[in-house]
Scaffold this motif. Structure first.
Motif, mmCIF file in Angstrom:
data_model
loop_
_atom_site.group_PDB
_atom_site.id
_atom_site.type_symbol
_atom_site.label_atom_id
_atom_site.label_comp_id
_atom_site.label_asym_id
_atom_site.label_seq_id
_atom_site.Cartn_x
_atom_site.Cartn_y
_atom_site.Cartn_z
ATOM 1 N N PHE A 1 0.847 -1.197 0.000
ATOM 2 C CA PHE A 1 0.000 0.000 0.000
ATOM 3 C C PHE A 1 0.879 1.243 0.000
ATOM 4 N N PRO A 2 0.379 2.343 -0.596
ATOM 5 C CA PRO A 2 1.126 3.601 -0.562
ATOM 6 C C PRO A 2 1.211 4.169 0.861
ATOM 7 N N ASP A 3 2.154 5.071 1.054
ATOM 8 C CA ASP A 3 2.265 5.778 2.331
ATOM 9 C C ASP A 3 0.948 6.480 2.660
ATOM 10 N N GLY A 4 0.619 6.532 3.946
ATOM 11 C CA GLY A 4 -0.519 7.319 4.405
ATOM 12 C C GLY A 4 -1.865 6.875 3.880
ATOM 13 N N THR A 5 -2.087 5.568 3.808
ATOM 14 C CA THR A 5 -3.332 5.038 3.239
ATOM 15 C C THR A 5 -4.435 4.871 4.279
ATOM 16 N N PHE A 6 -4.079 4.490 5.510
ATOM 17 C CA PHE A 6 -5.081 4.049 6.489
ATOM 18 C C PHE A 6 -5.182 4.979 7.700
ATOM 19 N N ASP A 7 -6.393 4.990 8.280
ATOM 20 C CA ASP A 7 -6.636 5.751 9.502
ATOM 21 C C ASP A 7 -6.227 4.972 10.748
ATOM 22 N N ALA A 8 -6.204 3.650 10.639
ATOM 23 C CA ALA A 8 -5.828 2.813 11.786
ATOM 24 C C ALA A 8 -5.195 1.519 11.286
ATOM 25 N N TYR A 9 -4.347 0.956 12.127
ATOM 26 C CA TYR A 9 -3.687 -0.330 11.862
ATOM 27 C C TYR A 9 -3.891 -1.172 13.113
ATOM 28 N N THR A 10 -4.471 -2.344 12.938
ATOM 29 C CA THR A 10 -4.678 -3.246 14.068
ATOM 30 C C THR A 10 -4.019 -4.580 13.780
#
Length: 258
Positions: A136-145
């Motif tokens: 995935f590109p940088d800065g794709t998600f609001d959260a990582y679990t």
């Protein structure tokens, strides 16, 4: 001793349970474990936590507190069966979108079937990839679990750096993992249960106790709460904190990309 916990400096890269293996060998061995247990993964977690993993996962999602708005995205890593992703989507009233990433195709197949049965096909997608090299590109998600998965990643520091990379500024990192029991007496009871009972039960339930033996040993090798917190900070995260559950049998670590 071979069963001493690794530290913030590392050591999990070549630790397959209490065995040391060659660099690059661990991932294949771990994959074999999860191919064997995929169809009984939730049962396995029930055995290893006495059913408490369900409460811990609910607490994890409550602390994440996903917003009830469209466009909010979470990446759930090593979450093949969808257990965490489904909870997050439901908590957002089916507004959030979850991407479930797992290196193990058998686990993902279980998750995809469960998502279809729950009518969550539009809210959850599944990606087969490595936590050490996220596609995935940088800065794709609001959260990582990630729940009960990071101790199975050979290069934890690389996985944490990747988590930081794919999060948006202000994004949240949450990791639920078995940890170091900090209550007197409970640690001895839990140790006896883990090493004596779980592999035997696994052999009876799944016909093979060895995958369960590895999983128990991997818990004993994983860095304790403070050392793992230091690793998260080293990856760049701020406001790193953790909460113990059931006396430290599990711990939930939180960090932010500030």
């Amino acid at each position: 001793m071979s069963d001493e916990r690794t530290t913030a400096a590392g050591g999990m890269e070549t630790a397959y349970g209490f065995r040391n293996v060659a660099e690059g060998e661990k991932q294949g061995l771990v994959n074999d474990v999860f191919h064997k247990v995929a169809s009984r993964y939730d049962l396995m977690n029930d055995l290893m936590s006495g059913g408490l993993h369900r409460l811990w996962k609910d607490a994890m999602v409550a602390w994440l507190n996903p917003p009830r708005r469209e466009g909010w995205r979470v990446l759930d890593v090593a979450g093949g069966t969808g257990d965490i992703a489904f909870r997050i989507v439901e908590a957002s009233q089916r507004n959030a979108h979850a991407t479930v990433l797992d290196i193990n195709g058998s686990m993902l197949k279980v998750g995809e079937e469960r998502a279809q049965k729950r009518g969550l096909g539009d809210n959850v997608d599944f990606v087969e990839a490595n936590a050490e090299e996220l596609p995935f590109p940088d800065g794709t998600f609001d959260a990582y679990t990630i729940a009960f998965g990071i101790r199975n990643v050979p290069r934890i520091d690389v996985a944490l750096s990747e988590a930081y990379r794919v999060l948006k500024p202000g994004g949240r990192f949450l990791c639920l993992e078995f940890s170091e029991v900090e209550m007197p007496l409970l640690d001895k009871v839990y140790e006896a249960w883990s090493f004596k009972a779980i592999p035997q039960i696994g052999a009876m339930v799944a016909g093979d106790g060895e995958p369960y033996r590895y999983l128990v040993e991997s818990i004993a090798k994983f860095p304790n709460q403070r050392n793992f917190g230091a690793m998260i900070e080293r990856a760049g995260f701020g406001r790193v904190t953790w909460r113990n559950y059931s006396g430290g049998i599990a711990a939930l670590h939180s960090g932010w990309k500030l």
